[in-house]
Scaffold this active site. Structure first.
Site, short mmCIF file in Angstrom:
data_model
loop_
_atom_site.label_atom_id
_atom_site.label_comp_id
_atom_site.label_asym_id
_atom_site.label_seq_id
_atom_site.Cartn_x
_atom_site.Cartn_y
_atom_site.Cartn_z
CG ASP A 104 37.29 30.86 34.31
OD1 ASP A 104 37.25 30.09 35.20
OD2 ASP A 104 35.76 31.25 33.69
CE LYS A 154 38.03 29.23 41.42
NZ LYS A 154 37.41 29.77 40.21
N GLY A 208 37.27 24.38 35.70
CA GLY A 208 38.53 24.33 34.70
C GLY A 208 39.64 25.39 35.29
CG HIS A 209 41.22 24.63 38.42
ND1 HIS A 209 40.34 26.16 38.72
CD2 HIS A 209 40.31 23.92 39.14
CE1 HIS A 209 39.07 25.52 39.50
NE2 HIS A 209 39.63 24.67 40.36
CD GLN A 255 32.30 25.60 40.23
OE1 GLN A 255 32.14 24.86 41.09
NE2 GLN A 255 32.69 24.92 39.39
P1 GDP Z 1 40.75 29.62 38.19
O1 GDP Z 1 38.79 28.61 37.02
O2 GDP Z 1 40.02 29.95 38.75
O3 GDP Z 1 41.52 28.46 38.20
O4 GDP Z 1 41.06 30.11 36.90
P2 GDP Z 1 41.34 29.86 34.99
O5 GDP Z 1 42.26 28.80 35.04
O6 GDP Z 1 40.30 28.86 34.16
O7 GDP Z 1 41.34 30.92 33.93
C1 GDP Z 1 42.58 31.63 34.18
C2 GDP Z 1 43.28 32.28 33.31
O8 GDP Z 1 44.50 33.10 33.49
C3 GDP Z 1 44.15 30.69 33.01
O9 GDP Z 1 44.52 30.66 31.66
C4 GDP Z 1 45.79 31.43 33.77
O10 GDP Z 1 46.30 30.57 33.00
C5 GDP Z 1 46.06 32.21 33.86
N1 GDP Z 1 46.53 33.66 34.73
C6 GDP Z 1 46.37 33.09 35.97
N2 GDP Z 1 46.57 33.94 36.72
C7 GDP Z 1 47.66 35.03 35.81
C8 GDP Z 1 48.23 36.07 35.49
O11 GDP Z 1 48.85 36.95 36.89
N3 GDP Z 1 48.49 36.51 34.00
C9 GDP Z 1 48.08 36.24 33.43
N4 GDP Z 1 48.28 37.00 31.94
N5 GDP Z 1 47.38 34.46 33.21
C10 GDP Z 1 47.37 34.29 34.09
P1 IMO Z 2 35.67 27.48 38.07
O1 IMO Z 2 36.33 26.54 39.04
C1 IMO Z 2 33.35 29.41 35.89
C2 IMO Z 2 29.20 28.74 35.35
C3 IMO Z 2 28.63 27.92 34.57
C4 IMO Z 2 26.69 28.35 34.73
C5 IMO Z 2 26.75 27.77 36.35
C6 IMO Z 2 25.92 27.25 36.39
O2 IMO Z 2 36.80 27.31 36.39
O3 IMO Z 2 36.25 28.72 38.48
P2 IMO Z 2 27.09 24.19 36.01
O4 IMO Z 2 27.24 23.59 35.24
O5 IMO Z 2 27.58 24.94 37.25
O6 IMO Z 2 25.58 23.99 37.20
O7 IMO Z 2 26.79 25.61 35.50
O8 IMO Z 2 28.09 28.27 36.23
N1 IMO Z 2 30.27 27.99 36.16
C7 IMO Z 2 31.70 28.73 36.02
N2 IMO Z 2 31.41 29.66 35.79
N3 IMO Z 2 33.71 29.29 35.86
C8 IMO Z 2 33.53 28.08 36.59
O9 IMO Z 2 35.08 27.53 37.45
C9 IMO Z 2 32.65 27.81 36.19
N4 IMO Z 2 31.67 26.58 37.05
C10 IMO Z 2 30.28 26.92 37.11
O10 IMO Z 2 28.92 29.34 33.00
O11 IMO Z 2 26.93 29.71 34.28
MG MG Z 3 38.21 27.76 35.27
#
Ligand code: GDP
Ligand code: IMO
Ligand code: MG
Length: 433
Positions: free
Chosen positions: A13, A16, A40-41, A228
């Protein structure tokens, strides 16, 4: 033309999805090479009229939102077919063209019995649970290694599919019934369900490794997008509190069929602070008001499960480790805007493990569980930075924060996120050339 890898530098998170989307106009292919719908992106796209469109992607590569990109699901991914088509339908309803999607014939399928197994195993583990997303990820990778997995190509031959499901269930039904005391899965039901997706899936399925090799030969830019992150990688993460795939740069090769010699850049995505979902060690975790502030202001609730994310200060021992394991050439530091308003910003530079200083990740997992952060305290800033578009626009203390972090993690910071939108970014060095 070379291939570029994007990896998460912490526990996921980091942003990416946004980084991949950002590079969308500069690349021709975006490949998801590991994981499945545990990812989850969130990608936020600003319209010309100032409106914001939010997309939450789980299984599809984030590149699907860029009109000229070919999105690819590589062989290293595990696919829940119901989720795949629900996500495609959702995007199509919103006017996104998804017709270019390619799927590897060798990717593994998540059958329904593995979703069941994931959930019952977690329940069985009780307080020793991992805190998985419950999507069947672990059991499906276990089947792959056990050589009882179901692959995309198996869907197109009913006889073969039947034999494979039957073989898998001969073993797995014993576990479901005798250990977990749940219902056995029925071979016919599983085969019928999987076959129901075959016709729609067939046109997308190809030898993606060959397609990517040809694209690289034609000077196209291929972006390999990790799900991840480094500390969730099955080999290099905080085992056993990890996911079950290779989320680091090495996994980009095995999960896509692109050889290491083709990769020229590795971009690490590093959040300006740290978050983690699920169980496992997290030295800089905060349990006070500052942690709550980071969670609230940063909107730190899981995109996949909605769980509140655990929050803490930036850990540069983890950052440095990510640089080493992945060979990071460039970092994108995200969410710097969320740190606005803190008077002091603690940055973890080393750990104290029972009186012994560790400057690098402790090799022993128990030491990591007992690691106490050693902080350096940097001065904060109060100005809103979301409108900054050059490094010099940033308040001096924000610039100092980045420069010190750069020094500590050992690779240059080439871009800085100052908001969730596509344009809320400061570019310092080009990421693909
Ligand atoms: P990922 O799993 O690595 O793709 O990241 P996630 O989407 O799960 O979580 C990142 C969150 O931060 C998302 O809600 C993005 O919209 C938000 N985000 C990404 N870059 C920035 C930033 O520079 N500033 C802020 N405020 N939010 C950001
Ligand atoms: P993104 O791509 C954050 C964590 C789960 C758990 C562990 C194992 O959005 O960064 P799993 O269901 O993969 O066997 O769970 O990994 N986990 C993540 N945490 N971001 C993710 O993906 C994750 N994908 C799995 O919460 O601790
Ligand atoms: Mg994510």
């Amino acid at each position: 033309m070379p291939a570029v890898v994007i990896v998460g530098a912490q526990w996921g998170d980091e942003g990416k999805g946004k980084a991949t989307d950002l590079l969308g106009s500069a690349v021709q292919y975006v490949v998801k090479f590991n994981g499945g719908n545990n990812a989850g992106h969130t990608v936020v796209i600003e319209g010309r009229d100032g409106t914001r469109e939010k997309y939450a992607l789980h299984l599809l590569p984030s590149g699907i939102l860029s009109p000229n990109v070919v999105p690819v699901i590589g062989n290293g991914v595990v696919i829940d077919l119901e989720v795949l088509f629900a996500e495609l339908d959702g995007l199509q309803e919103r006017g996104v063209d998804t017709s270019r999607l390619l799927v590897s014939a060798s990717a593994h399928i998540i059958p329904s019995y593995n979703r069941t197994l994931d959930k019952v195993t977690e329940r069985f583990l009780g307080k020793r649970k991992i805190g998985t997303t419950g999507r069947g990820i672990g059991p499906t990778y276990a089947d792959k290694m056990n050589r009882i997995g179901i692959r995309v190509q198996d869907l197109f031959d009913e006889k073969i599919l039947y034999q494979k499901v039957e073989a898998a269930l001969a073993f797995k039904n014993q576990v479901l019934v005798k250990i977990y005391n749940t219902r056995a899965a029925d071979v016919d039901e599983v085969v019928t369900e999987l076959r129901s997706y075959a016709d729609r899936l067939a046109p997308m399925v190809t030898d993606t490794s060959l397609e990517l090799e040809r694209a690289l030969d034609e000077d196209k830019v291929v972006l390999l997008e990790a799900g991840q992150a480094t500390l969730l990688d099955v080999d290099h993460g905080t085992y056993p509190f990890v996911t079950s795939s290779s989320a680091t740069a090495g996994g980009a090769c095995t999960g896509s069929g692109i050889p290491p010699t083709r990769i020229s850049r590795v971009i690490g995505i590093l959040k300006a602070y740290t978050t983690r979902v699920g169980e496992g060690p997290f030295p800089t975790e905060l349990f006070d008001d500052d942690g709550e502030t980071l969670r609230k202001v940063g909107g730190e609730y899981g995109t996949t499960t909605g769980r509140p994310r655990r929050c803490g200060w930036l850990d540069t021992v983890v950052g440095r480790y990510a640089t080493r394991i992945n060979g990071v050439t460039d970092f994108v530091v995200t969410k710097l805007d969320i740190l606005t308003g803190f008077e002091k910003l603690p940055v973890c530079v080393a750990y104290d493990v029972e009186g012994v200083r560790h400057d690098e990740m402790p090799v022993n997992q128990s030491d990591f569980h007992h690691a106490k952060p050693i902080y350096e305290y940097l001065d904060g800033w109060g100005e809103d930075i979301s409108g900054c578009r050059t490094f010099e626009d940033l308040p001096e203390n924000a610039q100092r924060y980045i420069l010190r972090v750069e020094e500590l993690i050992g690779a240059r910071v080439s871009a800085i996120g100052v908001g969730p939108g596509r344009h809320e970014i400061i570019a310092r060095h080009s990421l693909v050339d």
